[in-house]
Design a protein around this motif. Structure first.
Motif, mmCIF file in Angstrom:
data_model
loop_
_atom_site.group_PDB
_atom_site.id
_atom_site.type_symbol
_atom_site.label_atom_id
_atom_site.label_comp_id
_atom_site.label_asym_id
_atom_site.label_seq_id
_atom_site.Cartn_x
_atom_site.Cartn_y
_atom_site.Cartn_z
ATOM 1 N N ARG A 57 21.965 87.889 -11.585
ATOM 2 C CA ARG A 57 20.949 87.187 -10.819
ATOM 3 C C ARG A 57 21.002 85.724 -11.205
ATOM 4 N NH1 ARG A 57 15.244 89.844 -9.629
ATOM 5 N NH2 ARG A 57 15.912 91.690 -8.537
ATOM 6 N N GLU A 109 19.933 90.232 -5.023
ATOM 7 C CA GLU A 109 20.938 89.161 -4.978
ATOM 8 C C GLU A 109 22.276 89.732 -5.424
ATOM 9 O OE1 GLU A 109 20.043 85.872 -7.581
ATOM 10 O OE2 GLU A 109 22.023 84.964 -7.289
ATOM 11 N N MET A 143 21.070 86.186 -1.475
ATOM 12 C CA MET A 143 19.913 87.091 -1.534
ATOM 13 C C MET A 143 19.801 87.868 -0.225
ATOM 14 S SD MET A 143 17.177 84.455 -3.261
ATOM 15 C CE MET A 143 15.741 85.538 -3.186
ATOM 16 N N GLN A 187 23.131 94.536 -8.725
ATOM 17 C CA GLN A 187 23.046 93.083 -8.825
ATOM 18 C C GLN A 187 23.762 92.603 -10.079
ATOM 19 O OE1 GLN A 187 19.066 91.607 -7.575
ATOM 20 N NE2 GLN A 187 18.449 93.746 -7.570
#
Lengths: 625, 159
Positions: A140, A391, A377, A137
């Motif tokens: 975020r 995400e 997401m 990820q």
């Protein structure tokens, strides 16, 4: 000082105590996933332990990091700045955790330590961002607050920049707000599955003549295996309220509804609390932040209907009717709730809006692919080592989510397929695991990226059985209004069921294709997309269908009509297996032999669980004489 | 679960603030079901009058949405999760075993109203797959034999 600055200043004071706690602070992530594994009990155990030991400590709650596989998660923050997350902290483990973590200033409960929130490892505990699940990820944004703030405290949201986007928007002409999210700006499009440009939809609403105008947040997340909206609502509910309020300002809407599915009681609780808190702070209601703009909204709680996730079905449901979709046009922007102009977006779409307003379109476009800006997401479930929500920027290869974040299928198993976008989203073959996560490449494979659910199948899954499940779901949830969908889904189920029962006919493949073709003319997206998984599978897994139809064999040994249970050996577990059988199908002979009465056996697998050495699943047809 | 020790408020009392054309029907039905455990048929004409709908429209809505029931629930409800993660991990085996042990199908109750079976849609607690809910409380991951023992015990003690 502006009304917003005043709110922000007060909120920052409250947040200070969380970010740099003056004394010990223990927080428990409370969300649906963690509650399912006892987080409420953990929280209670911590309170008791703190009082039993007479500790100077604050006990608090947060939302969810998305690390479902590690729940319940507890964070221990010490006044010296150390912050460590502990995993799988059941109530019984609490005394050990507190004992070891607080033994000294630098005490750590090693057995339960998951990660530290510092950027560097602390005493051998890795940093959170270095965990496989988190490393994928890149940034975020939508989940920036998830796991960090207390979702039941609006000050936490405000202190971290919340409602700044709204304050900015209210100082701008409506036109400029629309520009920010338009293709010329951030290029935001709908996250619910259809990927329609958001600003264009909003312009339709703005240009509609009639009043009042409504904003609707679709939180009906009915796709089994999708739980991204749930995570967002439970962990950062204000991001959705703020996004919808900005949308209302840009389009002239005066009232809003969040349509929330029945299955999410904690979301309901938190969204309603968030609405009350926003109202108290003057962020909803009359004259928002002194701007002269007024808007309010409420939550409508669904009652178990998948088609209410379709926007016209949703509108019918808000109007006190059965949630049956209508034919478009007229589109909701002309005639929506109570015949008035209405805009429906997925709640994740709205959550992007405050970020765009706050940081600008250029910032927003700095992540993503050539064609698609921003992040999305996703939820991972099924045959995967780490279940959770994450995400990633658009364009991230699906492979990274499956193998890096999710850890791949369980030990000894291999990837067979991935189901994106819910039961109507289709099936992707394992050979396509390098597809970038964005709508177009999935569309080219005849599938839908959809709203974010990714269900992973390993080689123990039977594609025919999963198709039967998807079509059963589509049939069960069809509203029944148009014959194409009502009868089409029924026929799909009948044909797949007979294939799975061993009664498939060679012509069934063409029949399924014909049905799939016809169903494109169903009235709404439900019927149109219902055959997607079957159509994908007839491309990617044709041999498996043929093996069921012509070979009368289920290679994964899942389809009930094509397997039978046999006792092939001895096992000390057999008496227990005979006792557990719910239909008393296991016969004990006078010579001590065990056999299975095939007429009674329902193939539930309980006996094999208890006597795996003795019970075997064999091909029903191939082994019979 | 509904508290059966005290009697629920009169239906009229539950419906005082409802308005026609105000997105109130689902809220009203939830309220009634929470108070009574189900939607009593006598609520239908009351709701229809209050919301200026026909009784048929109210009845249509009640039967359209799978969470509303017109009959009192069993003493204990086993909700079987129908989601894909559960299916992949043997959820169908669990359903078959439950139906066989209890002698009922989904959305039915045993004759003595001890145990009911309800289809639950996935809520994303897939880390527990395959799972069931006992009166709403998620339990998993479960083996088929564990489910059989649990269902037998419930049946034995009468819910």
């Amino acid at each position: 000082m502006s009304a917003y600055q005043e709110l922000r200043q007060k909120a920052e004071e409250a947040w200070q105590a969380v970010e740099s706690p003056p004394r010990l602070r223990i927080s428990v992530g409370i969300a649906t996933c963690s509650r399912a594994v006892g987080a409420n009990e953990t929280l209670e155990a911590i309170r008791q332990e703190v009082s039993r030991r007479g500790l100077e400590a604050d006990v608090a709650i947060t939302g969810c990091w998305g690390l479902c596989y590690a729940e319940p998660i507890v964070e221990i923050a010490k006044p010296d700045g150390s912050r460590i997350l502990y995993q799988k902290v059941s109530a019984e483990r609490v005394p050990q955790l507190v004992e070891e973590a607080l033994a000294s200033a630098r005490g750590v409960c090693r057995e339960l330590a998951l990660a530290t929130l510092s950027s560097q490892p602390v005493d051998g505990v890795p940093s959170l961002s270095s965990l496989d699940f988190m490393a994928v990820q890149e940034a975020r944004r939508l989940m920036a607050n998830c796991g960090i703030i207390d979702p039941e405290d609006i000050d936490h949201y405000i202190a971290r920049g919340g409602y700044e986007g709204l304050a900015k928007a209210l100082d701008m002409p409506q036109e400029d707000v629309l520009w920010e999210i338009s293709d010329a700006g951030a290029g935001l499009w709908g996250r619910g599955g259809a990927a329609f440009p958001t600003a264009r939809k909003w312009e339709f609403l703005r240009d509609a003549r009639s009043e009042p105008k409504y904003m609707i947040g679709n939180a009906d997340e009915g796709d089994p295996g999708s739980f991204v909206n749930r995570t967002l609502m439970e962990s950062d509910p204000h991001s959705i309220i703020e996004g919808m309020t900005i949308g209302a300002y840009a389009t002239g809407a005066s009232y809003g509804y969040i349509y929330l599915r029945e299955e999410y009681p904690l979301c309901l609780e938190r969204m309603e609390l968030a609405l009350r808190q926003a109202r108290e702070r003057g962020l909803l209601g009359q004259n928002i932040l002194g701007s002269g703009f007024s808007y309010d909204m409420e939550v409508v709680r669904g009652a178990g209907s998948y088609v209410c996730g379709e926007e016209t079905g949703l509108i019918a449901s808000v109007e006190d009717r059965r949630g049956m979709p209508k034919i478009r046009p007229p589109f909701p922007a002309q005639s929506g709730v109570f015949g008035k102009p209405t805009n429906v977006n997925n709640v994740e779409t709205y959550a992007n809006v405050p970020l765009i307003l706050r940081h600008g379109a250029v910032w927003y476009a700095s992540l993503g692919s050539e064609e698609n800006n921003g992040t999305k997401m996703f939820s991972l479930s099924g045959h995967i080592q780490r279940v959770g929500v994450l995400e990633v920027p658009f364009g991230t290869p699906l492979r990274r989510l499956v193998y890096e974040a999710g850890g791949g299928p369980p030990e000894g198993r291999s990837l067979k397929a991935i189901q994106p976008g819910g039961p109507l989203g289709g099936i992707i073959h394992a050979r396509d695991v390098d597809l970038p996560l964005e709508p177009e490449p999935f569309r080219q494979k005849g599938a839908l990226l959809g709203s974010g659910g990714l269900v992973i199948f390993d080689d123990s899954a039977c594609i025919v059985d999963m198709c039967l499940y998807f079509e059963w779901f589509a049939e069960d949830e069809s509203c029944g209004r148009c014959t194409t969908c009502r009868i089409g889904t029924q026929r799909l189920v009948e044909i797949i069921r007979r294939i799975s029962n061993g009664d498939g006919r060679p012509s069934d493949i063409d029949l399924l294709r014909l049905l799939g073709d016809n169903m494109r003319y169903a009235n709404c997206a439900h019927g149109q997309a219902a055959p997607t998984a079957v159509m994908n599978s007839l491309e990617a897994f044709l041999e498996e269908f043929q093996e069921h139809i012509e070979g009368k064999r289920c290679p994964a040994k899942v389809c009930r009509g094509l397997v039978r249970y046999e006792i092939v050996g001895k096992s000390p577990g057999l008496p227990e297996a005979a006792a557990i059988c719910p239909t008393a199908a296991i016969v004990v002979h006078s010579d001590g032999r065990y056999t299975i009465d095939q007429g009674l056996c329902i193939k539930c697998d309980a006996c094999r669980e208890l006597a795996p050495e003795a019970v075997q699943v064999v091909d029903a047809v191939a082994t019979s004489d | 679960m509904t508290d059966t020790t005290k009697s629920p408020p009169e239906l009229e009392q539950l419906l005082t603030d409802l308005e026609p054309q105000d997105a109130d029907l689902l809220a009203a039905l939830h309220r009634i079901q929470e108070a009574y455990g189900y939607v009593p048929r006598k609520a239908i004409p009351l709701l229809a009058e209050k919301l200026r709908m026909t009784p048929a429209m109210v009845y249509g809505a009640i039967t359209f949405y799978s969470e509303f029931r017109l009959e009192p629930p069993a003493r204990t409800t086993i909700s079987w999760c129908s989601g894909p993660a559960c299916r992949l991990k043997g959820g169908e085996n669990i359903r078959r075993a439950l139906e066989a042990v209890l002698g009922i199908g989904l959305e039915e109750s045993t004759d003595d109203k001890a145990v009911g079976l309800h289809l639950h849609q996935c809520d994303g607690t897939c880390a527990l797959a395959p799972l069931i809910r006992l009166d709403g409380h998620p339990t998993g991951p479960l083996t088929v034999s564990e489910v059989i023992k649990l269902a037998r015990a419930l049946k034995e003690k009468g819910g």
